[in-house]
Design a protein around this motif. Structure first.
Motif, PDB file in Angstrom:
ATOM      1  N   ASP A  25       0.850  -1.185   0.000  1.00 47.33           N
ATOM      2  CA  ASP A  25       0.000   0.000   0.000  1.00 47.33           C
ATOM      3  C   ASP A  25       0.886   1.236   0.000  1.00 47.33           C
ATOM      4  OD1 ASP A  25      -1.849   1.992   0.341  1.00 47.33           O
ATOM      5  OD2 ASP A  25      -2.894   1.033   2.003  1.00 47.33           O
ATOM      6  N   ARG A  26       0.890   1.970  -1.108  1.00 51.34           N
ATOM      7  CA  ARG A  26       1.759   3.143  -1.263  1.00 51.34           C
ATOM      8  C   ARG A  26       0.978   4.456  -1.267  1.00 51.34           C
ATOM      9  NH1 ARG A  26       6.627   1.900   0.384  1.00 51.34           N
ATOM     10  NH2 ARG A  26       7.263  -0.148  -0.370  1.00 51.34           N
ATOM     11  N   SER A  27      -0.242   4.425  -0.781  1.00 49.83           N
ATOM     12  CA  SER A  27      -1.048   5.635  -0.753  1.00 49.83           C
ATOM     13  C   SER A  27      -0.819   6.394   0.558  1.00 49.83           C
ATOM     14  CB  SER A  27      -2.534   5.292  -0.895  1.00 49.83           C
ATOM     15  OG  SER A  27      -3.341   6.433  -0.660  1.00 49.83           O
ATOM     16  N   PHE A  28      -0.499   7.677   0.459  1.00 53.76           N
ATOM     17  CA  PHE A  28      -0.331   8.497   1.657  1.00 53.76           C
ATOM     18  C   PHE A  28      -1.601   8.508   2.500  1.00 53.76           C
ATOM     19  CE2 PHE A  28      -1.294  12.629   3.578  1.00 53.76           C
ATOM     20  CZ  PHE A  28      -0.285  12.709   4.529  1.00 53.76           C
ATOM     21  N   TYR A  29      -2.752   8.479   1.845  1.00 47.98           N
ATOM     22  CA  TYR A  29      -4.026   8.614   2.554  1.00 47.98           C
ATOM     23  C   TYR A  29      -4.376   7.372   3.372  1.00 47.98           C
ATOM     24  CZ  TYR A  29      -4.215  12.567  -0.556  1.00 47.98           C
ATOM     25  OH  TYR A  29      -3.902  13.727  -1.219  1.00 47.98           O
ATOM     26  N   SER A  30      -3.620   6.290   3.222  1.00 52.42           N
ATOM     27  CA  SER A  30      -3.818   5.122   4.068  1.00 52.42           C
ATOM     28  C   SER A  30      -3.133   5.277   5.416  1.00 52.42           C
ATOM     29  CB  SER A  30      -3.294   3.858   3.371  1.00 52.42           C
ATOM     30  OG  SER A  30      -4.028   3.589   2.196  1.00 52.42           O
ATOM     31  N   TYR A  31      -2.201   6.248   5.514  1.00 54.29           N
ATOM     32  CA  TYR A  31      -1.410   6.411   6.734  1.00 54.29           C
ATOM     33  C   TYR A  31      -1.566   7.803   7.355  1.00 54.29           C
ATOM     34  CZ  TYR A  31       0.762   2.362   4.534  1.00 54.29           C
ATOM     35  OH  TYR A  31       0.964   1.145   3.934  1.00 54.29           O
ATOM     36  N   GLU A  32      -1.668   8.841   6.499  1.00 58.14           N
ATOM     37  CA  GLU A  32      -1.871  10.220   6.966  1.00 58.14           C
ATOM     38  C   GLU A  32      -0.818  10.645   7.991  1.00 58.14           C
ATOM     39  OE1 GLU A  32      -3.785  12.443   5.823  1.00 58.14           O
ATOM     40  OE2 GLU A  32      -5.432  11.424   4.782  1.00 58.14           O
ATOM     41  N   ASP A  33       0.444  10.280   7.772  1.00 54.61           N
ATOM     42  CA  ASP A  33       1.514  10.603   8.716  1.00 54.61           C
ATOM     43  C   ASP A  33       2.561  11.448   7.998  1.00 54.61           C
ATOM     44  OD1 ASP A  33       3.789  10.549  10.480  1.00 54.61           O
ATOM     45  OD2 ASP A  33       2.891   8.807  11.465  1.00 54.61           O
ATOM     46  N   LEU A  34       2.581  12.749   8.304  1.00 57.95           N
ATOM     47  CA  LEU A  34       3.519  13.662   7.650  1.00 57.95           C
ATOM     48  C   LEU A  34       4.926  13.573   8.224  1.00 57.95           C
ATOM     49  CD1 LEU A  34       1.280  16.834   7.264  1.00 57.95           C
ATOM     50  CD2 LEU A  34       2.135  15.362   5.434  1.00 57.95           C
ATOM     51  N   GLU A  35       5.082  12.991   9.404  1.00 61.94           N
ATOM     52  CA  GLU A  35       6.396  12.874  10.020  1.00 61.94           C
ATOM     53  C   GLU A  35       7.119  11.600   9.592  1.00 61.94           C
ATOM     54  OE1 GLU A  35       8.449  12.457  14.456  1.00 61.94           O
ATOM     55  OE2 GLU A  35       6.278  12.580  14.246  1.00 61.94           O
ATOM     56  N   SER A  36       6.461  10.454   9.741  1.00 60.28           N
ATOM     57  CA  SER A  36       7.126   9.173   9.470  1.00 60.28           C
ATOM     58  C   SER A  36       7.032   8.755   8.009  1.00 60.28           C
ATOM     59  CB  SER A  36       6.528   8.079  10.355  1.00 60.28           C
ATOM     60  OG  SER A  36       6.734   8.371  11.718  1.00 60.28           O
ATOM     61  N   ARG A  37       6.036   9.242   7.266  1.00 63.80           N
ATOM     62  CA  ARG A  37       5.853   8.935   5.848  1.00 63.80           C
ATOM     63  C   ARG A  37       5.956   7.437   5.569  1.00 63.80           C
ATOM     64  NH1 ARG A  37       5.912  13.188   2.395  1.00 63.80           N
ATOM     65  NH2 ARG A  37       4.836  11.652   1.083  1.00 63.80           N
ATOM     66  N   TYR A  38       5.063   6.699   6.193  1.00 64.03           N
ATOM     67  CA  TYR A  38       5.093   5.240   6.085  1.00 64.03           C
ATOM     68  C   TYR A  38       4.896   4.742   4.656  1.00 64.03           C
ATOM     69  CZ  TYR A  38       4.957   5.024  11.164  1.00 64.03           C
ATOM     70  OH  TYR A  38       5.269   5.159  12.492  1.00 64.03           O
ATOM     71  N   GLU A  39       4.205   5.532   3.835  1.00 65.67           N
ATOM     72  CA  GLU A  39       3.966   5.079   2.470  1.00 65.67           C
ATOM     73  C   GLU A  39       5.241   5.045   1.629  1.00 65.67           C
ATOM     74  OE1 GLU A  39       3.935   9.499   1.925  1.00 65.67           O
ATOM     75  OE2 GLU A  39       3.427   8.063   3.492  1.00 65.67           O
ATOM     76  N   LEU A  40       6.324   5.680   2.133  1.00 67.36           N
ATOM     77  CA  LEU A  40       7.593   5.703   1.417  1.00 67.36           C
ATOM     78  C   LEU A  40       8.577   4.647   1.910  1.00 67.36           C
ATOM     79  CD1 LEU A  40       8.162   9.575   1.273  1.00 67.36           C
ATOM     80  CD2 LEU A  40       7.100   8.098  -0.452  1.00 67.36           C
ATOM     81  N   ARG A  41       8.208   3.890   2.933  1.00 67.65           N
ATOM     82  CA  ARG A  41       9.130   2.892   3.492  1.00 67.65           C
ATOM     83  C   ARG A  41       9.321   1.734   2.506  1.00 67.65           C
ATOM     84  NH1 ARG A  41       9.567   3.630   9.151  1.00 67.65           N
ATOM     85  NH2 ARG A  41       9.155   5.843   9.538  1.00 67.65           N
ATOM     86  N   PRO A  42      10.550   1.284   2.329  1.00 72.20           N
ATOM     87  CA  PRO A  42      10.784   0.178   1.383  1.00 72.20           C
ATOM     88  C   PRO A  42      10.413  -1.168   1.974  1.00 72.20           C
ATOM     89  CG  PRO A  42      12.840   0.833   2.400  1.00 72.20           C
ATOM     90  CD  PRO A  42      11.806   1.813   2.889  1.00 72.20           C
ATOM     91  N   GLY A  43      10.087  -2.110   1.098  1.00 71.96           N
ATOM     92  CA  GLY A  43       9.960  -3.502   1.494  1.00 71.96           C
ATOM     93  C   GLY A  43      11.313  -4.172   1.350  1.00 71.96           C
ATOM     94  N   ILE A  44      11.500  -5.283   2.046  1.00 68.79           N
ATOM     95  CA  ILE A  44      12.778  -5.992   1.981  1.00 68.79           C
ATOM     96  C   ILE A  44      12.523  -7.450   1.623  1.00 68.79           C
ATOM     97  CG2 ILE A  44      14.869  -6.662   3.222  1.00 68.79           C
ATOM     98  CD1 ILE A  44      14.515  -4.292   5.011  1.00 68.79           C
ATOM     99  N   TRP A  45      13.199  -7.912   0.569  1.00 69.94           N
ATOM    100  CA  TRP A  45      13.072  -9.287   0.107  1.00 69.94           C
ATOM    101  C   TRP A  45      14.418  -9.987   0.290  1.00 69.94           C
ATOM    102  CZ3 TRP A  45       9.024 -12.159  -0.835  1.00 69.94           C
ATOM    103  CH2 TRP A  45       9.165 -13.356  -1.552  1.00 69.94           C
ATOM    104  N   VAL A  46      14.402 -11.135   0.948  1.00 71.62           N
ATOM    105  CA  VAL A  46      15.608 -11.926   1.174  1.00 71.62           C
ATOM    106  C   VAL A  46      15.705 -12.966   0.065  1.00 71.62           C
ATOM    107  CG1 VAL A  46      16.853 -13.422   2.774  1.00 71.62           C
ATOM    108  CG2 VAL A  46      15.368 -11.612   3.660  1.00 71.62           C
ATOM    109  N   GLU A  47      16.795 -12.942  -0.678  1.00 76.46           N
ATOM    110  CA  GLU A  47      17.005 -13.879  -1.784  1.00 76.46           C
ATOM    111  C   GLU A  47      18.135 -14.834  -1.426  1.00 76.46           C
ATOM    112  OE1 GLU A  47      18.973 -12.946  -5.785  1.00 76.46           O
ATOM    113  OE2 GLU A  47      16.819 -12.754  -6.220  1.00 76.46           O
ATOM    114  N   PRO A  48      17.830 -16.065  -1.025  1.00 76.34           N
ATOM    115  CA  PRO A  48      18.878 -17.029  -0.666  1.00 76.34           C
ATOM    116  C   PRO A  48      19.776 -17.357  -1.853  1.00 76.34           C
ATOM    117  CG  PRO A  48      16.744 -17.739   0.186  1.00 76.34           C
ATOM    118  CD  PRO A  48      16.477 -16.609  -0.765  1.00 76.34           C
TER     119      PRO A  48
END
Length: 211
Positions: A25-48
């Motif tokens: 979910d990359r929509s700002f309106y799902s989080y409404e947080d101007l400080e932490s900006r959760y919609e901009l946080r990356p996901g992390i995939w582990v590739e063995p």
């Protein structure tokens, strides 16, 4: 979710191709947080790299009173633990992803919403709306007869499972209604989309925890 008690799910695998925590979910309106900006946080995939053998991915969700504590982690647990003072070598790489994150080739879950839903008088049930998107769904004709294949463990009963086209996204939505046999125990749910004998999506899993 922010669970009321510690919640652990285990996913068995042999020589896993990858696992991680992906934020879709990359929509700002799902989080409404101007400080932490959760919609901009990356996901992390582990590739063995190489063969990791048998084991499991553990998903742990921890109760937390506020947002200062991260409350979800995922990690690999080998089926045979190392002996004391013996080396244990694992090779892998971490893929930090955002707009162009790794996804299944056909279709994937974009969101899960839970509510009371329609229920007959005196019936206690939980309702879910599960949205799928992906190239395998966009190329289907509007009148395609897609089946939502959903199941539960022994503590649950699937009362209703209806799959229909999502006219806004071009994907598909499943309306799911579940009844719990014992309210003191959780229910494990899973499901995917199928067109005839062809599997169209990744497998959605959900733990209906004890309220």
């Amino acid at each position: 979710v922010n669970p009321k008690r510690l919640q652990v799910n285990a996913f068995a695998a042999n020589n896993p191709a990858g696992f991680g925590l992906m934020q879709r979910d990359r929509s700002f309106y799902s989080y409404e947080d101007l400080e932490s900006r959760y919609e901009l946080r990356p996901g992390i995939w582990v590739e063995p790299r190489g063969k990791w053998g048998a084991g499991r991915v553990e998903l742990v969700q921890l109760p937390t009173p506020d947002e200062t504590n991260d409350n979800v982690v995922a990690f690999w647990v080998p089926a045979t633990p190392p002996n004391a003072k013996e080396p244990f070598d694992f090779e892998y790489r971490l893929l930090w992803q955002k707009e162009k994150e790794a996804a299944p080739p056909q279709a994937w879950v974009t969101q899960t919403r839970r509510g009371m839903g329609y229920a007959r008088r005196g019936e206690q049930s939980a309702a879910f709306m599960i949205d799928f998107e992906g190239p395998a769904l966009k190329k289907l004709p509007p009148d395609a007869r897609i089946q939502g294949v959903f199941s539960s463990d022994a503590n649950g009963q699937i009362l209703e499972s209806i799959a229909y086209r999502h006219d806004v996204t071009g994907g598909w939505r499943v309306a799911l209604r579940v009844k719990r046999a014992d309210d003191r125990k959780p229910v494990e749910l899973r499901g995917f989309l199928r067109n005839g004998s062809e599997t169209l999506s990744e497998t959605w899993t959900y733990t209906l925890a004890v309220d």
